[in-house]
Design an enzyme around this catalytic site. Structure first.
Site, PDB file in Angstrom:
ATOM      1  N   SER A 278       0.829  -1.220   0.000  1.00 13.36           N
ATOM      2  CA  SER A 278       0.000   0.000   0.000  1.00 13.36           C
ATOM      3  C   SER A 278       0.859   1.265   0.000  1.00 13.36           C
ATOM      4  O   SER A 278       0.526   2.254  -0.667  1.00 13.36           O
ATOM      5  CB  SER A 278      -0.966   0.013   1.190  1.00 13.36           C
ATOM      6  OG  SER A 278      -0.279  -0.201   2.394  1.00 13.36           O
ATOM      7  N   HIS A 308      -1.893  -8.863   2.120  1.00 10.54           N
ATOM      8  CA  HIS A 308      -1.582  -7.575   2.769  1.00 10.54           C
ATOM      9  C   HIS A 308      -2.705  -7.258   3.759  1.00 10.54           C
ATOM     10  O   HIS A 308      -2.989  -8.065   4.631  1.00 10.54           O
ATOM     11  CB  HIS A 308      -1.383  -6.525   1.667  1.00 10.54           C
ATOM     12  CG  HIS A 308      -0.804  -5.212   2.109  1.00 10.54           C
ATOM     13  ND1 HIS A 308      -0.083  -5.043   3.258  1.00 10.54           N
ATOM     14  CD2 HIS A 308      -0.826  -3.970   1.515  1.00 10.54           C
ATOM     15  CE1 HIS A 308       0.297  -3.775   3.373  1.00 10.54           C
ATOM     16  NE2 HIS A 308      -0.149  -3.107   2.332  1.00 10.54           N
ATOM     17  N   HIS A 355       6.004 -12.603   7.597  1.00 12.08           N
ATOM     18  CA  HIS A 355       6.201 -11.222   7.149  1.00 12.08           C
ATOM     19  C   HIS A 355       7.382 -11.167   6.189  1.00 12.08           C
ATOM     20  O   HIS A 355       8.341 -11.929   6.347  1.00 12.08           O
ATOM     21  CB  HIS A 355       6.459 -10.273   8.340  1.00 12.08           C
ATOM     22  CG  HIS A 355       6.230  -8.846   7.995  1.00 12.08           C
ATOM     23  ND1 HIS A 355       7.211  -8.057   7.459  1.00 12.08           N
ATOM     24  CD2 HIS A 355       5.114  -8.077   8.072  1.00 12.08           C
ATOM     25  CE1 HIS A 355       6.711  -6.850   7.237  1.00 12.08           C
ATOM     26  NE2 HIS A 355       5.439  -6.829   7.597  1.00 12.08           N
ATOM     27  N   ARG A 364       3.390  -4.484  16.666  1.00 10.10           N
ATOM     28  CA  ARG A 364       1.990  -4.050  16.544  1.00 10.10           C
ATOM     29  C   ARG A 364       1.072  -5.158  17.070  1.00 10.10           C
ATOM     30  O   ARG A 364       0.003  -4.888  17.616  1.00 10.10           O
ATOM     31  CB  ARG A 364       1.655  -3.716  15.082  1.00 10.10           C
ATOM     32  CG  ARG A 364       2.495  -2.583  14.510  1.00 10.10           C
ATOM     33  CD  ARG A 364       2.296  -2.435  13.017  1.00 10.10           C
ATOM     34  NE  ARG A 364       2.654  -3.631  12.289  1.00 10.10           N
ATOM     35  CZ  ARG A 364       2.479  -3.825  10.988  1.00 10.10           C
ATOM     36  NH1 ARG A 364       1.928  -2.871  10.258  1.00 10.10           N
ATOM     37  NH2 ARG A 364       2.850  -4.955  10.407  1.00 10.10           N
ATOM     38  N   ASP A 410      -1.977  -8.336  11.757  1.00  7.77           N
ATOM     39  CA  ASP A 410      -3.334  -8.776  11.417  1.00  7.77           C
ATOM     40  C   ASP A 410      -3.805  -9.968  12.248  1.00  7.77           C
ATOM     41  O   ASP A 410      -4.994 -10.270  12.277  1.00  7.77           O
ATOM     42  CB  ASP A 410      -3.399  -9.132   9.925  1.00  7.77           C
ATOM     43  CG  ASP A 410      -3.106  -7.926   9.049  1.00  7.77           C
ATOM     44  OD1 ASP A 410      -3.604  -6.843   9.393  1.00  7.77           O
ATOM     45  OD2 ASP A 410      -2.383  -8.064   8.068  1.00  7.77           O
TER      46      ASP A 410
HETATM   47  C1  LIG Z   1       3.260 -11.875   4.703  1.00  8.71           C
HETATM   48  C2  LIG Z   1       3.685 -12.819   3.611  1.00  8.71           C
HETATM   49  C3  LIG Z   1       2.908 -12.469   2.353  1.00  8.71           C
HETATM   50  C4  LIG Z   1       5.176 -12.600   3.338  1.00  8.71           C
HETATM   51  O1  LIG Z   1       5.500 -13.346   2.186  1.00  8.71           O
HETATM   52  P1  LIG Z   1       7.002 -13.746   1.873  1.00  8.71           P
HETATM   53  O2  LIG Z   1       7.914 -12.608   2.105  1.00  8.71           O
HETATM   54  O3  LIG Z   1       6.995 -14.340   0.511  1.00  8.71           O
HETATM   55  O4  LIG Z   1       7.281 -14.835   2.991  1.00  8.71           O
HETATM   56  P2  LIG Z   1       8.402 -15.956   3.005  1.00  8.71           P
HETATM   57  O5  LIG Z   1       9.631 -15.523   2.283  1.00  8.71           O
HETATM   58  O6  LIG Z   1       8.537 -16.377   4.414  1.00  8.71           O
HETATM   59  O7  LIG Z   1       7.717 -17.107   2.118  1.00  8.71           O
HETATM   60  C5  LIG Z   1       8.384 -18.334   1.884  1.00  8.71           C
HETATM   61  C6  LIG Z   1       7.344 -19.416   1.721  1.00  8.71           C
HETATM   62  O8  LIG Z   1       6.657 -19.583   2.967  1.00  8.71           O
HETATM   63  C7  LIG Z   1       5.276 -19.458   2.750  1.00  8.71           C
HETATM   64  N1  LIG Z   1       4.651 -18.785   3.889  1.00  8.71           N
HETATM   65  C8  LIG Z   1       4.936 -17.553   4.376  1.00  8.71           C
HETATM   66  N2  LIG Z   1       4.088 -17.254   5.377  1.00  8.71           N
HETATM   67  C9  LIG Z   1       3.262 -18.311   5.504  1.00  8.71           C
HETATM   68  C10 LIG Z   1       2.146 -18.557   6.322  1.00  8.71           C
HETATM   69  N3  LIG Z   1       1.693 -17.667   7.209  1.00  8.71           N
HETATM   70  N4  LIG Z   1       1.501 -19.735   6.183  1.00  8.71           N
HETATM   71  C11 LIG Z   1       1.936 -20.642   5.279  1.00  8.71           C
HETATM   72  N5  LIG Z   1       2.964 -20.451   4.451  1.00  8.71           N
HETATM   73  C12 LIG Z   1       3.618 -19.272   4.570  1.00  8.71           C
HETATM   74  C13 LIG Z   1       5.150 -18.581   1.517  1.00  8.71           C
HETATM   75  O9  LIG Z   1       3.869 -18.730   0.916  1.00  8.71           O
HETATM   76  C14 LIG Z   1       6.284 -19.098   0.674  1.00  8.71           C
HETATM   77  O10 LIG Z   1       5.858 -20.296   0.078  1.00  8.71           O
HETATM   78  P3  LIG Z   1       6.324 -20.684  -1.431  1.00  8.71           P
HETATM   79  O11 LIG Z   1       7.809 -20.827  -1.356  1.00  8.71           O
HETATM   80  O12 LIG Z   1       5.583 -21.930  -1.695  1.00  8.71           O
HETATM   81  O13 LIG Z   1       5.899 -19.540  -2.292  1.00  8.71           O
HETATM   82  C15 LIG Z   1       3.466 -14.299   4.028  1.00  8.71           C
HETATM   83  O14 LIG Z   1       4.146 -14.557   5.225  1.00  8.71           O
HETATM   84  C16 LIG Z   1       1.997 -14.657   4.162  1.00  8.71           C
HETATM   85  O15 LIG Z   1       1.368 -15.001   3.159  1.00  8.71           O
HETATM   86  N6  LIG Z   1       1.405 -14.570   5.407  1.00  8.71           N
HETATM   87  C17 LIG Z   1       0.015 -14.810   5.593  1.00  8.71           C
HETATM   88  C18 LIG Z   1      -0.810 -13.618   5.150  1.00  8.71           C
HETATM   89  C19 LIG Z   1      -0.634 -12.443   6.101  1.00  8.71           C
HETATM   90  O16 LIG Z   1      -0.716 -12.582   7.298  1.00  8.71           O
HETATM   91  N7  LIG Z   1      -0.434 -11.250   5.532  1.00  8.71           N
HETATM   92  C20 LIG Z   1      -0.296 -10.030   6.317  1.00  8.71           C
HETATM   93  C21 LIG Z   1       1.100  -9.527   6.305  1.00  8.71           C
HETATM   94  S1  LIG Z   1       1.317  -8.126   7.387  1.00  8.71           S
END
Ligand SMILES: CC(C)(COP(=O)(O)OP(=O)(O)OC[C@H]1O[C@@H](n2cnc3c(N)ncnc32)[C@H](O)[C@@H]1OP(=O)(O)O)[C@@H](O)C(=O)NCCC(=O)NCCS
Length: 482
Positions: A278, A308, A355, A364, A410
């Site tokens: 965002s 997000h 994250h 937070r 979140d």
């Molecule tokens: C926030 C988020 C998007 C960050 O993504 P990122 O930087 O790509 O995270 P990572 O580098 O740790 O990801 C590596 C792998 O772990 C997975 N992973 C990360 N968080 C995960 C979670 N909460 N549950 C399951 N798998 C997760 C990713 O999908 C990725 O899988 P892939 O290799 O098959 O694509 C991710 O942690 C997520 O999807 N969290 C859940 C949604 C969420 O809470 N979003 C709010 C963020 S403030």
């Protein structure tokens, strides 16, 4: 820079803002009665020349210094870890979490002004801090509350637009639509059209940003009342603060704890440095000199993604599904662990965990947990959230994919809102969006004050990468070869 002179030229351009231009400190806003200026614009006008000089010196002395290397993994990793943006308001440390102008969340809770009888910081104070880098006085935040309340009315056609929206249109879509529609009121767009000098861009960006922030509670409240209630929007109180008014338009003005929660919520969701979707989107779109309304609407569309901001609605939905499946009585850790594994095995993420930058529990999350421990320690959903906090990090670690197994912001916000009766999960991201406006718009003002140019990183194709590195003799760097 003479503030009075620049304000005068601004107001000449805007037929609807009729300022008694010789009256220092008085700002007359779009379709609102006159209101005493909080003094924020005047302070900003003093700070901008100093910052411009500082940036000029930094560029001259350090402009050619190297901040890091870019690897092929970083490009396919969607720019993870690439230092490529300037963001003045906040910096995110992977271990420690966010600092707003150098201050942690507990420091903000301690040092920023509160409402009379309240304990949580006022979002007005955080906005002032983000914009100026200075902690405001109680009087300054009170004046800012009054200034926002006086700018809060939204034009009739935007009200009609929202009132005519079918209820099945997601609240975030309605939010984005309303902000985009408000673009018709942009002082920046009008002034640009008339050919203002670029040194004045920040002033129009400031005026639009202040108007837009002020109007967000009315927009959010109207969406909430239309979609989930009887469509009647309680009026804003010009003599109270932003968080209180946000609670009012949702119908919770008499619940003191909910009002305090709003103040905290709207403070901590404002800013998370510049690279999140965002923030980056608002900055990117603004770099084309799209006005603050268009820029922020783009940011909202990014916030509406489930990875997000929409994660806050997903978290509560996921927890409720879990409760429906496992029953609402005390559930063992082992059963919850199996449920988390089931989510992972079905190829879904555990919402609220992980994250892209953080590698520890999000502060937070921690401060919302503190709020819950203080005000709702026996809430069954809070107990479940606490139980998940004990279980999920180990499961994600064992799963072995996510780089950060800890909870983010979140994972906790929904459980607080539902405790007080704000149970409509689809609305949660709108509240996040109201708060995010304060962060991204404060930076947008600085973007224009510092004369930031149009954003244009270089992209490569996979063919380029192959051409560069699929050779026997590797070039020393991509830039040497391209
Ligand atoms: C926030 C988020 C998007 C960050 O993504 P990122 O930087 O790509 O995270 P990572 O580098 O740790 O990801 C590596 C792998 O772990 C997975 N992973 C990360 N968080 C995960 C979670 N909460 N549950 C399951 N798998 C997760 C990713 O999908 C990725 O899988 P892939 O290799 O098959 O694509 C991710 O942690 C997520 O999807 N969290 C859940 C949604 C969420 O809470 N979003 C709010 C963020 S403030």
């Amino acid at each position: 820079m003479s503030l009075l002179r620049s304000s005068t030229s601004f107001l000449k351009l805007s037929a609807r803002r009729q300022l008694a231009a010789t009256t220092v400190g008085i700002v007359r806003c779009y379709s609102t009665p006159s209101v005493a200026s909080s003094g924020l614009k005047e302070r900003l006008a003093e700070l901008i020349p100093q910052k411009q000089e500082e940036v000029k010196r930094i560029k001259k002395e350090h402009g050619s210094k190297v901040l890091g290397n870019v690897t092929v993994d970083m490009i396919y990793g969607c720019m993870r870890g690439i230092k490529g943006l300037i963001w003045e308001g906040s910096v995110l440390d992977p271990e420690e979490g966010i600092r707003f102008r150098g201050m942690t969340i507990p420091e903000c809770q301690q040092k920023l002004p509160t409402a009379p009888g309240g304990q949580e910081p006022l979002p007005e104070g955080l906005f002032w801090l983000l914009v100026t880098g200075e902690i405001p006085t109680q009087e300054q935040v009170n004046k800012l509350s009054a200034e926002w309340a006086a700018r809060a009315d939204i034009p009739k056609f935007v009200e009609d637009l929202l009132d005519r929206c079918p209820k099945h249109v997601h609240p975030m879509t309605q939010f984005s639509m309303a902000v985009t529609a408000l673009q018709s009121e942009s002082a920046f767009a009008k002034a640009y059209h008339q050919g203002i000098h670029k040194s004045k861009y920040w002033e129009y960006t400031y005026e639009d940003s202040m108007d837009l922030i002020a109007k967000l509670p009315n927009i959010a409240g109207r969406i909430y009342q239309n979609v989930f209630k009887d469509g009647k929007l309680p009026a804003l109180n010009p003599n109270t603060d932003y968080g209180h008014n946000m609670a009012s338009v949702l119908g919770f003005k008499d619940n003191k704890q909910f009002v305090e929660l709003m103040r905290l919520y709207l403070t901590i969701h404002t800013d998370h440095e510049g690279g999140n979707v965002s923030a980056h989107t608002t900055h990117l779109v603004g770099s084309a000199l799209s006005d603050p309304y268009l820029s922020f609407a783009s940011g909202l569309n990014g916030l509406a993604g489930p990875l997000h901001g929409l994660a806050n609605q997903e978290v509560l939905r996921w927890i409720m599904e879990m409760r429906d499946e496992l029953g609402s009585a005390d559930v063992s850790d082992e059963t919850i662990k199996e449920y988390v594994w089931k989510t992972l095995k079905s190829g879904r993420v555990v919402p609220g965990y992980g994250h892209a930058v953080l590698r520890k529990t999000d502060p937070r999350y921690a401060c919302q947990r503190e709020f819950a421990l203080k005000h709702l320690p026996t809430d069954p959903m809070f107990k479940l959230v606490s139980q998940l906090y004990k279980i999920v990090p180990d499961v994600l670690t064992e799963h072995g994919k996510t780089k950060n197994p800890w909870p983010n912001v979140d994972a906790h916000s929904g459980v607080l809102l539902q405790h007080y009766g704000l149970v409509e999960q689809d609305f949660y991201t709108v509240l996040f969006g109201v708060s995010r406006g304060l962060g991204v718009l404060s930076q947008l003002i600085w973007d224009r004050a510092l004369g930031m140019s149009i954003e244009r990183p270089k992209s490569l194709s996979t063919e380029n990468i192959k051409d560069l590195f699929d050779t026997k003799e590797e070039p020393k760097s991509a830039s040497a070869a391209l």
